[in-house]
Design a protein around this motif. Structure first.
Motif, short mmCIF file in Angstrom:
data_model
loop_
_atom_site.label_atom_id
_atom_site.label_comp_id
_atom_site.label_asym_id
_atom_site.label_seq_id
_atom_site.Cartn_x
_atom_site.Cartn_y
_atom_site.Cartn_z
N LEU A 117 0.81 -1.40 0.25
CA LEU A 117 0.09 0.12 0.07
C LEU A 117 0.96 1.34 0.04
N ARG A 141 0.02 3.08 -9.46
CA ARG A 141 -1.33 2.90 -10.02
C ARG A 141 -1.21 1.80 -11.38
N ARG A 145 -0.91 -1.13 -7.49
CA ARG A 145 -0.85 -1.26 -5.89
C ARG A 145 -1.81 -0.22 -5.29
N GLU A 146 -2.39 -0.47 -4.12
CA GLU A 146 -3.63 0.30 -3.62
C GLU A 146 -2.79 1.39 -3.27
#
Length: 158
Positions: A117, A141, A145-146
């Motif tokens: 994250l 992005r 990935r968060e």
């Protein structure tokens, strides 16, 4: 183990700093497993994040962009950098001779590529040079990935 990375602006308006602190505290409180915070320890968002990770009982992994990185710090920011570097459980030093945009870009990519994250203390604007927060968010992005963006609406970066 959850790995949470940080990318964020160095010069934070007070409202953005308060919002980031609240958002990061809430995120860290919600962790139900051991976690590591990964940061380059730059002044501003990185140092705030690193302090909060340590206070919440997480491990700190410092990603140092280059040799002589410490020369980019002054005063309290240098003291904080050295203290956080000493407190880091792990340190990755990238193979750049000088602290420049290429080194910062590589450090941001390293963090994005090794985290689960990414916390972005980011005004949503394009990076103001290679390796800025906008670049890290775009890379995160692209990799799926968060990303948790923390920035108060209507606040302008200096």
């Amino acid at each position: 183990m959850m790995i949470i990375g940080i990318s964020g602006h160095q010069n934070l308006p007070e409202a953005a700093r308060r919002r980031a602190e609240d958002d990061i505290r809430a995120l860290l409180r919600g962790q139900h497993e051991p976690f590591t915070g990964m940061a380059s320890l730059a002044e501003g968002a990185d140092q705030l994040f690193a302090e909060l990770v340590l206070a919440a009982g997480g491990k700190l992994h410092a990603v140092i962009p280059s040799l002589a990185y410490e020369t980019t710090f002054r005063g309290n920011a240098l003291d904080t950098y050295l203290r956080l570097l000493d407190a880091a459980a792990d340190t990755t030093r990238l193979p750049f001779d000088v602290p420049d945009e290429s080194a910062y870009h590589a450090a941001g990519n390293y963090i994005v590529e090794h985290c689960d994250l990414l916390v972005a203390v980011w005004d949503g604007q394009p990076a103001r040079g290679l390796g800025g927060t906008g670049d890290a968010v775009a890379h995160a992005r692209m990799l799926g990935r968060e990303v948790l963006v923390s920035w108060p609406q209507g606040v302008q970066r200096a």
